[in-house]
Scaffold this motif. Structure first.
Motif, PDB file in Angstrom:
ATOM      1  N   HIS A   1       0.700  -1.298  -0.024  1.00 14.44           N
ATOM      2  CA  HIS A   1       0.091   0.096  -0.122  1.00 14.44           C
ATOM      3  C   HIS A   1       0.939   1.219   0.025  1.00 14.44           C
ATOM      4  O   HIS A   1       0.457   2.167  -0.825  1.00 14.44           O
ATOM      5  CB  HIS A   1      -0.778   0.084   1.219  1.00 14.44           C
ATOM      6  CG  HIS A   1      -2.063   1.012   1.031  1.00 14.44           C
ATOM      7  ND1 HIS A   1      -2.650   1.361   2.236  1.00 14.44           N
ATOM      8  CD2 HIS A   1      -2.287   1.980   0.086  1.00 14.44           C
ATOM      9  CE1 HIS A   1      -3.696   2.446   1.700  1.00 14.44           C
ATOM     10  NE2 HIS A   1      -3.342   2.742   0.778  1.00 14.44           N
TER      11      HIS A   1
ATOM     12  N   LYS B   1       3.832   1.465  -1.476  1.00 18.91           N
ATOM     13  CA  LYS B   1       4.516   1.831  -2.464  1.00 18.91           C
ATOM     14  C   LYS B   1       3.562   2.278  -3.597  1.00 18.91           C
ATOM     15  O   LYS B   1       3.971   2.714  -4.714  1.00 18.91           O
ATOM     16  CB  LYS B   1       5.270   0.738  -3.004  1.00 18.91           C
ATOM     17  CG  LYS B   1       6.136   0.020  -2.075  1.00 18.91           C
ATOM     18  CD  LYS B   1       6.603  -1.339  -2.406  1.00 18.91           C
ATOM     19  CE  LYS B   1       7.812  -1.941  -1.499  1.00 18.91           C
ATOM     20  NZ  LYS B   1       8.079  -3.267  -2.063  1.00 18.91           N
ATOM     21  N   SER B   2       2.322   2.215  -3.451  1.00 18.64           N
ATOM     22  CA  SER B   2       1.263   2.434  -4.410  1.00 18.64           C
ATOM     23  C   SER B   2       0.895   3.885  -4.657  1.00 18.64           C
ATOM     24  O   SER B   2       1.547   4.556  -4.011  1.00 18.64           O
ATOM     25  CB  SER B   2      -0.078   1.711  -3.795  1.00 18.64           C
ATOM     26  OG  SER B   2      -0.838   2.600  -2.948  1.00 18.64           O
ATOM     27  N   SER B   3      -0.256   4.011  -5.460  1.00 20.80           N
ATOM     28  CA  SER B   3      -0.439   5.450  -5.699  1.00 20.80           C
ATOM     29  C   SER B   3      -1.052   6.347  -4.872  1.00 20.80           C
ATOM     30  O   SER B   3      -1.028   7.554  -4.813  1.00 20.80           O
ATOM     31  CB  SER B   3      -1.290   5.713  -7.235  1.00 20.80           C
ATOM     32  OG  SER B   3      -2.462   4.878  -6.640  1.00 20.80           O
ATOM     33  N   ASP B   4      -1.342   5.532  -3.600  1.00 17.47           N
ATOM     34  CA  ASP B   4      -1.999   6.310  -2.533  1.00 17.47           C
ATOM     35  C   ASP B   4      -0.912   7.061  -1.680  1.00 17.47           C
ATOM     36  O   ASP B   4      -1.184   7.828  -0.955  1.00 17.47           O
ATOM     37  CB  ASP B   4      -2.589   5.348  -1.355  1.00 17.47           C
ATOM     38  CG  ASP B   4      -3.951   4.981  -1.993  1.00 17.47           C
ATOM     39  OD1 ASP B   4      -4.639   5.567  -3.023  1.00 17.47           O
ATOM     40  OD2 ASP B   4      -4.602   3.988  -1.661  1.00 17.47           O
TER      41      ASP B   4
ATOM     42  N   LYS C   1       3.889   6.003  -4.550  1.00 22.34           N
ATOM     43  CA  LYS C   1       4.175   6.026  -6.113  1.00 22.34           C
ATOM     44  C   LYS C   1       5.327   5.506  -6.709  1.00 22.34           C
ATOM     45  O   LYS C   1       5.847   6.170  -7.531  1.00 22.34           O
ATOM     46  CB  LYS C   1       3.576   7.276  -6.828  1.00 22.34           C
ATOM     47  CG  LYS C   1       2.469   7.927  -6.236  1.00 22.34           C
ATOM     48  CD  LYS C   1       1.857   9.138  -6.929  1.00 22.34           C
ATOM     49  CE  LYS C   1       0.588   9.832  -6.430  1.00 22.34           C
ATOM     50  NZ  LYS C   1       0.542  11.235  -6.802  1.00 22.34           N
ATOM     51  N   THR C   2       5.815   4.489  -6.080  1.00 23.68           N
ATOM     52  CA  THR C   2       7.225   4.070  -6.367  1.00 23.68           C
ATOM     53  C   THR C   2       7.782   3.973  -7.748  1.00 23.68           C
ATOM     54  O   THR C   2       8.731   4.180  -8.342  1.00 23.68           O
ATOM     55  CB  THR C   2       7.887   2.949  -5.504  1.00 23.68           C
ATOM     56  OG1 THR C   2       6.857   1.850  -5.708  1.00 23.68           O
ATOM     57  CG2 THR C   2       7.568   3.047  -4.150  1.00 23.68           C
ATOM     58  N   ASP C   3       6.660   3.592  -8.644  1.00 24.62           N
ATOM     59  CA  ASP C   3       6.932   3.611 -10.021  1.00 24.62           C
ATOM     60  C   ASP C   3       7.342   4.720 -10.575  1.00 24.62           C
ATOM     61  O   ASP C   3       7.873   4.632 -11.707  1.00 24.62           O
ATOM     62  CB  ASP C   3       5.794   2.770 -10.923  1.00 24.62           C
ATOM     63  CG  ASP C   3       5.290   1.226 -10.504  1.00 24.62           C
ATOM     64  OD1 ASP C   3       6.506   0.747  -9.943  1.00 24.62           O
ATOM     65  OD2 ASP C   3       4.243   0.698 -10.478  1.00 24.62           O
ATOM     66  N   GLU C   4       6.550   5.661 -10.276  1.00 19.49           N
ATOM     67  CA  GLU C   4       6.779   6.992 -10.972  1.00 19.49           C
ATOM     68  C   GLU C   4       7.907   7.667 -10.116  1.00 19.49           C
ATOM     69  O   GLU C   4       8.807   8.687 -10.713  1.00 19.49           O
ATOM     70  CB  GLU C   4       5.522   7.855 -10.890  1.00 19.49           C
ATOM     71  CG  GLU C   4       5.534   9.152 -11.361  1.00 19.49           C
ATOM     72  CD  GLU C   4       4.221  10.035 -11.530  1.00 19.49           C
ATOM     73  OE1 GLU C   4       4.149  11.144 -11.797  1.00 19.49           O
ATOM     74  OE2 GLU C   4       3.441   9.374 -10.823  1.00 19.49           O
TER      75      GLU C   4
ATOM     76  N   LEU D   1       8.085  12.560  -4.068  1.00 20.44           N
ATOM     77  CA  LEU D   1       7.296  12.646  -4.913  1.00 20.44           C
ATOM     78  C   LEU D   1       7.282  14.044  -5.912  1.00 20.44           C
ATOM     79  O   LEU D   1       6.381  14.538  -6.282  1.00 20.44           O
ATOM     80  CB  LEU D   1       5.868  12.770  -4.253  1.00 20.44           C
ATOM     81  CG  LEU D   1       5.318  11.623  -3.488  1.00 20.44           C
ATOM     82  CD1 LEU D   1       3.912  11.729  -2.843  1.00 20.44           C
ATOM     83  CD2 LEU D   1       5.298  10.376  -4.427  1.00 20.44           C
TER      84      LEU D   1
ATOM     85  N   TRP E   1      -2.804  11.049   1.285  1.00 21.09           N
ATOM     86  CA  TRP E   1      -4.039   9.695   1.749  1.00 21.09           C
ATOM     87  C   TRP E   1      -4.342   9.655   3.138  1.00 21.09           C
ATOM     88  O   TRP E   1      -3.498   9.474   4.003  1.00 21.09           O
ATOM     89  CB  TRP E   1      -3.504   8.538   1.191  1.00 21.09           C
ATOM     90  CG  TRP E   1      -4.412   7.322   1.100  1.00 21.09           C
ATOM     91  CD1 TRP E   1      -5.394   7.252   0.031  1.00 21.09           C
ATOM     92  CD2 TRP E   1      -4.830   6.467   2.233  1.00 21.09           C
ATOM     93  NE1 TRP E   1      -6.276   6.001   0.578  1.00 21.09           N
ATOM     94  CE2 TRP E   1      -5.976   5.843   1.733  1.00 21.09           C
ATOM     95  CE3 TRP E   1      -4.245   6.378   3.385  1.00 21.09           C
ATOM     96  CZ2 TRP E   1      -6.195   4.596   2.683  1.00 21.09           C
ATOM     97  CZ3 TRP E   1      -4.714   5.322   4.259  1.00 21.09           C
ATOM     98  CH2 TRP E   1      -5.711   4.523   3.786  1.00 21.09           C
TER      99      TRP E   1
END
Length: 203
Positions: free
Chosen positions: A95, A97-100, A103-106, A134, A176
């Protein structure tokens, strides 16, 4: 030299600081590489208003330049891999790491770049710099205590610092949350940061 900061109402003057620089730090002037195997960057968040959740980042890299005779010339640089976050619970880590949250991918990396260093007297130092999360960059000051230096069994010259500070995660876009039926929110805005830094002097 400090690395990340607490808030202090009284600032030590440059003249006073220069007069009270620790003789221990004066002997370790040089360039250092942070040892990730013996360095911990941890955090503590309040969960559901009643308990604390602790975590850390297991992958990081960084450098220090220490000037024991003139701490103002000291610098620090740190890069943290956000996907390495660990809290002891795989679902919670996912959670975070997610977009909430991160946003580790970005935004795969959190960075700190120092802009100012100063002595607070004795073995206490403060460093101020830019913390980026971020894609948001804001200033952060961290007070650290110099724990000393030693030569390890492998011949490496090491130095150690420890310190802590607090941030409001919302200032870096980490907003979040979820409301509780009893009032309050699931995750605190205030986050405590803890640092135990070990660095090896460059050859």
């Amino acid at each position: 030299m400090g690395i990340f900061g607490n808030k202090h109402a009284d600032r030590t003057t440059d003249a006073t600081a220069a007069a009270t620089v620790s003789p221990h730090l004066a002997s370790v002037t040089g360039d250092y590489t942070i040892d990730p195997a013996h360095t911990t960057i941890g955090f503590v968040a309040r969960h559901a208003m009643v308990t604390n959740v602790k975590g850390s980042f297991t992958e990081l890299s960084g450098t220090l330049h220490l000037d024991g005779t003139d701490p103002a010339k000291s610098t620090a640089s740190l890069d943290v891999t956000m996907d390495s976050i660990e809290t002891g619970n795989a679902d919670r880590d996912g959670h975070l790491k997610s977009s909430d949250f991160f946003k580790t991918d970005e935004f795969p990396t959190m960075t700190f770049r120092s802009t100012k260093a100063e002595s607070l007297g004795g073995d206490d130092y403060r460093i101020t710099g830019d913390l980026s999360i971020l894609g948001v960059t804001k200033p952060l000051s961290i007070d650290l205590q110099f724990n000393g230096s030693a030569k390890d069994p492998f011949g490496n010259e090491r130095v150690g610092f420890e310190g802590r500070t607090e941030i409001l995660r919302s200032e870096w876009g980490l907003t979040w949350n979820a409301a509780l039926e009893t009032g309050g929110v699931l995750v605190s805005d205030k986050i405590k940061l803890n640092f135990d830094i070990s660095a090896i002097k460059n050859a």
